[in-house]
Design a protein around this motif. Structure first.
Motif, PDB file in Angstrom:
ATOM      1  N   THR B 113       0.883  -1.165   0.000  1.00 20.35           N
ATOM      2  CA  THR B 113       0.000   0.000   0.000  1.00 20.35           C
ATOM      3  C   THR B 113       0.925   1.221   0.000  1.00 20.35           C
ATOM      4  O   THR B 113       1.005   1.957   0.985  1.00 20.35           O
ATOM      5  CB  THR B 113      -0.937  -0.014   1.223  1.00 20.35           C
ATOM      6  OG1 THR B 113      -0.173  -0.366   2.385  1.00 20.35           O
ATOM      7  CG2 THR B 113      -2.054  -1.010   1.064  1.00 20.35           C
ATOM      8  N   THR B 114       1.618   1.358  -1.128  1.00 20.45           N
ATOM      9  CA  THR B 114       2.679   2.366  -1.196  1.00 20.45           C
ATOM     10  C   THR B 114       2.132   3.798  -1.197  1.00 20.45           C
ATOM     11  O   THR B 114       2.816   4.709  -0.746  1.00 20.45           O
ATOM     12  CB  THR B 114       3.548   2.140  -2.441  1.00 20.45           C
ATOM     13  OG1 THR B 114       2.689   1.924  -3.555  1.00 20.45           O
ATOM     14  CG2 THR B 114       4.438   0.937  -2.258  1.00 20.45           C
ATOM     15  N   ASP B 115       0.907   3.965  -1.695  1.00 16.06           N
ATOM     16  CA  ASP B 115       0.313   5.315  -1.670  1.00 16.06           C
ATOM     17  C   ASP B 115       0.216   5.811  -0.228  1.00 16.06           C
ATOM     18  O   ASP B 115       0.508   6.967   0.070  1.00 16.06           O
ATOM     19  CB  ASP B 115      -1.085   5.306  -2.297  1.00 16.06           C
ATOM     20  CG  ASP B 115      -1.005   5.256  -3.809  1.00 16.06           C
ATOM     21  OD1 ASP B 115       0.095   5.479  -4.325  1.00 16.06           O
ATOM     22  OD2 ASP B 115      -2.038   4.985  -4.449  1.00 16.06           O
ATOM     23  N   ARG B 116      -0.216   4.911   0.646  1.00 17.01           N
ATOM     24  CA  ARG B 116      -0.346   5.267   2.067  1.00 17.01           C
ATOM     25  C   ARG B 116       1.043   5.542   2.670  1.00 17.01           C
ATOM     26  O   ARG B 116       1.207   6.482   3.443  1.00 17.01           O
ATOM     27  CB  ARG B 116      -1.046   4.116   2.813  1.00 17.01           C
ATOM     28  CG  ARG B 116      -1.214   4.326   4.293  1.00 17.01           C
ATOM     29  CD  ARG B 116      -2.194   5.420   4.632  1.00 17.01           C
ATOM     30  NE  ARG B 116      -2.235   5.669   6.059  1.00 17.01           N
ATOM     31  CZ  ARG B 116      -2.352   6.859   6.607  1.00 17.01           C
ATOM     32  NH1 ARG B 116      -2.469   7.934   5.851  1.00 17.01           N
ATOM     33  NH2 ARG B 116      -2.398   7.009   7.914  1.00 17.01           N
ATOM     34  N   TRP B 143      12.160   3.734  -0.930  1.00 17.28           N
ATOM     35  CA  TRP B 143      11.706   2.336  -0.885  1.00 17.28           C
ATOM     36  C   TRP B 143      10.242   2.214  -1.316  1.00 17.28           C
ATOM     37  O   TRP B 143       9.867   1.252  -1.993  1.00 17.28           O
ATOM     38  CB  TRP B 143      11.875   1.759   0.522  1.00 17.28           C
ATOM     39  CG  TRP B 143      13.223   1.166   0.756  1.00 17.28           C
ATOM     40  CD1 TRP B 143      14.292   1.778   1.359  1.00 17.28           C
ATOM     41  CD2 TRP B 143      13.673  -0.142   0.399  1.00 17.28           C
ATOM     42  NE1 TRP B 143      15.367   0.917   1.399  1.00 17.28           N
ATOM     43  CE2 TRP B 143      15.017  -0.273   0.824  1.00 17.28           C
ATOM     44  CE3 TRP B 143      13.090  -1.235  -0.232  1.00 17.28           C
ATOM     45  CZ2 TRP B 143      15.767  -1.430   0.631  1.00 17.28           C
ATOM     46  CZ3 TRP B 143      13.835  -2.396  -0.431  1.00 17.28           C
ATOM     47  CH2 TRP B 143      15.161  -2.481   0.000  1.00 17.28           C
ATOM     48  N   SER B 144       9.439   3.198  -0.895  1.00 18.16           N
ATOM     49  CA  SER B 144       8.017   3.165  -1.300  1.00 18.16           C
ATOM     50  C   SER B 144       7.902   3.218  -2.819  1.00 18.16           C
ATOM     51  O   SER B 144       7.118   2.467  -3.418  1.00 18.16           O
ATOM     52  CB  SER B 144       7.255   4.362  -0.716  1.00 18.16           C
ATOM     53  OG  SER B 144       7.392   4.385   0.664  1.00 18.16           O
ATOM     54  N   TYR B 145       8.697   4.091  -3.422  1.00 10.41           N
ATOM     55  CA  TYR B 145       8.657   4.196  -4.891  1.00 10.41           C
ATOM     56  C   TYR B 145       9.149   2.904  -5.547  1.00 10.41           C
ATOM     57  O   TYR B 145       8.636   2.501  -6.581  1.00 10.41           O
ATOM     58  CB  TYR B 145       9.493   5.390  -5.366  1.00 10.41           C
ATOM     59  CG  TYR B 145       8.769   6.712  -5.232  1.00 10.41           C
ATOM     60  CD1 TYR B 145       7.493   6.888  -5.764  1.00 10.41           C
ATOM     61  CD2 TYR B 145       9.352   7.793  -4.569  1.00 10.41           C
ATOM     62  CE1 TYR B 145       6.819   8.099  -5.640  1.00 10.41           C
ATOM     63  CE2 TYR B 145       8.688   9.004  -4.442  1.00 10.41           C
ATOM     64  CZ  TYR B 145       7.425   9.153  -4.979  1.00 10.41           C
ATOM     65  OH  TYR B 145       6.760  10.341  -4.848  1.00 10.41           O
ATOM     66  N   ASP B 149       7.006   0.411  -8.086  1.00  9.57           N
ATOM     67  CA  ASP B 149       7.591   0.227  -9.411  1.00  9.57           C
ATOM     68  C   ASP B 149       7.845   1.560 -10.121  1.00  9.57           C
ATOM     69  O   ASP B 149       7.716   1.661 -11.329  1.00  9.57           O
ATOM     70  CB  ASP B 149       6.682  -0.689 -10.264  1.00  9.57           C
ATOM     71  CG  ASP B 149       7.461  -1.390 -11.371  1.00  9.57           C
ATOM     72  OD1 ASP B 149       8.667  -1.626 -11.179  1.00  9.57           O
ATOM     73  OD2 ASP B 149       6.874  -1.672 -12.430  1.00  9.57           O
ATOM     74  N   GLU B 150       8.175   2.577  -9.330  1.00 15.79           N
ATOM     75  CA  GLU B 150       8.510   3.882  -9.923  1.00 15.79           C
ATOM     76  C   GLU B 150       9.980   4.148  -9.608  1.00 15.79           C
ATOM     77  O   GLU B 150      10.315   4.872  -8.671  1.00 15.79           O
ATOM     78  CB  GLU B 150       7.611   4.969  -9.339  1.00 15.79           C
ATOM     79  CG  GLU B 150       6.168   4.804  -9.744  1.00 15.79           C
ATOM     80  CD  GLU B 150       5.284   5.916  -9.210  1.00 15.79           C
ATOM     81  OE1 GLU B 150       5.714   7.089  -9.241  1.00 15.79           O
ATOM     82  OE2 GLU B 150       4.191   5.598  -8.729  1.00 15.79           O
TER      83      GLU B 150
END
Lengths: 290, 278
Positions: B113-116, B143-145, B149-150
């Protein structure tokens, strides 16, 4: 006077020392793993619905304290975490000489029911040792419900509906009809229809879009085969003939498969509908907890 | 006399309080010991026991934090976040608050839930208390990105920490190795098979091109011979099928290539990267 003061002081000192000693002993490290504390903690976990941990605590408590409520809670913890076989065994320990015997028997049958061996469950309801007087009707209801899931023929409605309240008989009658006379499609009929007119078997199974596509593609490929032979393009003619045969045969097979899928869907939907109906009503059983 | 009494009472109070803390502390040590031996289910039980008996709530932060870590280690990310959130609410200082918050971010990264996770990074960045910890925030944002996959954005985040950051180089390299799905599709519209060549699938490219040429020839030939209906049917059923197939293939090849490239980097991060991981 001074002597009296000294005596009082000595007495106070002694009293204080004893008090300190006692307090220190009282507040000495309590054994969190004693039965008493485990029970407190187990009850807390049980209330928090952390049933697996509660089960472990109750199991340890029962090594030193024998108590029916703890036994019931232990069995119920297992029931809640879907360890039905163990739950049933533990409820069985409360069958005789316990104030919770009747409730334990009902919960035993509930656990056995969820093991999904319906034939065995029905046999179990006939066992004299296990029978409950207080919840006889509830167990009969569970027994009736098992008939809706099995492939065996259904008993008479009078027997099947008897344990249920009149208000639900209409719904049960609908299930009964669906189960007894399912609207199945014949795979053979579907295949035969498609062999006469490509796509007809698909219409029979209710897949109109597929039927039209199958008919048009087979017809178009057949036309292409003829057209290419007429134009003396033999390779293309044979290629399209082969494709026509593949489409024609594939459609026959597909129609038979569609009928089977249709039947599987009917069964699946029916079982889901029945399950949902009874689940939503907790199988018409009282919610028992201690 | 009075002084003696006060001393005795003080001593008594001290003994009671100290003893009270003593057994809770030993329970905490016991739970930590189990946690250390990676028996996370049992560790959770012992931390919960500690929370239940710790009437002074002296370990409310630590115990909840550790329960969160246990759940996280067991892959139960929803539960982990629940307990990290409780520890966050009971944090006694900014450091503890930051620790809990970053654990929530890390668990969100693992939960995908990388947006969060990114939203929480932004919240931390705006918080003036943590203006000196922007490197940590950028690290977890990176790390979230990665998990979103960005890779280009991940590289930018790591670059804010250090332009030569190991993860910046990895993310930038990964981004460079990835192919454009849109470009692969567009060139396949122009020349069937070109997208497959772009993604390195030469045999498939050759087959696509050959089928399209053959089907195209049949279509055109039918029209030339005035078999218009034949032309339409062959064009619709055969040529168009291969033409669309080439475009679809190019798209799938590009997607698979990108997954392969990303997986290679993720494998490196999992097995060889020595830094802190989510």
């Amino acid at each position: 006077m001074a002597n009296s003061l000294n005596k009082t002081s000595l007495l106070f000192n002694n009293f204080a020392l004893i008090f300190i000693f006692m307090s220190a002993s009282l507040f000495a490290q309590p054994d969190f793993f004693s039965a008493k504390y485990r029970l407190e903690f187990g009850n807390y976990l049980y209330a928090e619905k952390d049933y697996l941990r509660a089960f472990h605590e109750f199991r340890n408590v029962l090594k030193t304290i024998d108590n029916d409520t703890i036994r019931f809670r232990l069995a119920n913890s297992l029931f809640k975490i879907s360890r039905m076989s163990e739950a049933a065994d533990n409820f069985k320990t409360l069958f005789f000489g316990s104030a919770l015997s009747e409730e334990a028997r009902l919960m035993f049958y509930q656990s056995a029911y969820f093991l999904n061996d319906h034939k065995w469950f029905r046999e179990l309801t006939e066992q004299e040792n296990y029978q409950t007087t207080k919840y006889k009707n509830e167990v009969e209801r569970l027994k009736s419900i098992t008939y809706f899931y099995d492939k065996i023929s259904l008993p008479d409605t009078n027997i099947l509906f008897k344990p249920f309240h009149d208000s639900v008989h209409t719904r049960l009658a609908k299930f009964y009809k669906q189960k007894k006379y399912p609207q199945y499609k014949s795979p053979t009929a579907a295949a035969v229809l498609s062999s006469v007119i490509p796509g007809a078997g698909k219409i029979y199974t209710g897949e109109i879009g597929d039927a039209v596509a199958a008919f048009l593609s087979t017809a178009a490929l057949a036309y292409l085969a003829v057209s290419n032979f007429n134009a003396e393009h033999k390779f293309r003619g044979w290629l399209f003939t082969g494709l026509t045969a593949v489409f024609y045969g594939g459609n026959i097979y597909g129609s038979a498969a569609a009928a089977q899928i249709y039947n599987a869907r009917i069964r699946f939907n029916f079982e889901n509908e029945v399950k949902l109906y009874f689940e939503e009503r907790n199988y018409f059983l009282p919610r028992i907890d201690f | 006399m009075k002084i003696r009494m006060i001393i005795i009472l003080f001593f008594l109070f001290f003994v009671v309080t100290a003893k009270g803390q003593d057994y809770v502390q030993s329970q905490f040590d016991y739970a930590n010991n189990i946690f250390g031996s990676q028996h996370y289910f049992d560790a959770i039980t012992e931390y919960k026991r500690l929370l239940f008996f710790d009437l002074t709530k002296a370990f409310i932060y630590e115990a909840n934090f550790k329960i969160g870590e246990c759940y996280k280690a067991g892959g139960k990310f929803d539960d982990a976040i629940e307990y990290f959130s409780i520890s966050e609410l009971n944090a006694r200082n900014d450091d503890e608050f930051f620790e809990s918050k970053t654990q929530i971010i890390r668990t969100n990264i693992l939960r995908r839930t990388t947006d969060r996770a990114l939203q929480l990074c932004d919240e931390l960045e705006k918080d003036e208390r943590f203006s000196s910890r922007t490197d940590d925030i950028n690290y977890w944002r990176g790390w979230s990105y990665i998990f979103a996959d960005e890779w280009k954005r991940a590289a930018n985040s790591f670059a804010k920490i250090n332009f030569n950051h190991e993860l910046k180089k990895l993310a930038a390299q990964t981004d460079k190795e990835k192919v454009s799905v849109t470009f692969a599709k567009v060139i396949s519209y122009i020349l069937p098979g070109a997208g497959a060549i772009y993604t390195g699938n030469y045999l498939s490219a050759l087959l696509s091109l050959s089928w399209n040429m053959l089907a195209g020839y049949w279509t055109v030939n039918s029209f030339v011979q005035d078999r218009v209906f034949d032309g339409f049917v062959v064009g619709e059923l055969v040529w168009l099928r291969f033409y669309r197939g080439a475009i679809y293939n190019a798209e799938q090849f590009a997607i698979n290539k990108n997954i392969e490239v990303a997986n290679k980097s993720l494998k490196f991060l999992q097995n060889e990267y020595k830094g802190i991981k989510p």
